[in-house]
Design a protein around this motif. Structure first.
Motif: not given
Length: 82
Positions: A26-28, A33-34, A40-44
């Motif tokens: 979930d975006f929020d 979580a990171l 290890d990363g966010i791609l969004s």
């Protein structure tokens, strides 16, 4: 999962010769979580805000898409008919 972010991430992983696993989040909950090292990363498509930049490191912008709101004429604002 499919789409631009997934295709881009798969290409990054290929070039890094890294095994990447996609996690649906979930975006929020992405930044918490990171920070909890759940991944290890966010791609969004996440806008850089001062608050977010104080918590996590961002890469250079991949693209710039201004935000727009589109509504039916007369639906909202001073000319709206309720």
């Amino acid at each position: 999962m499919v789409g631009f972010d997934v295709d881009l991430g798969n290409e990054i992983c290929r070039r890094l010769n890294a095994k990447c696993v996609w996690v649906d989040q979930d975006f929020d909950g992405m930044i918490p979580a990171l920070e909890a090292k759940q991944f290890d990363g966010i791609l969004s498509s996440m806008s850089v805000t001062p608050q977010r930049a104080a918590e996590i490191a961002f890469s250079a912008k991949l693209f710039d898409t201004p935000t727009r709101l589109v509504v039916l004429q007369g639906r909202y604002g001073p000319e709206a008919k309720d």
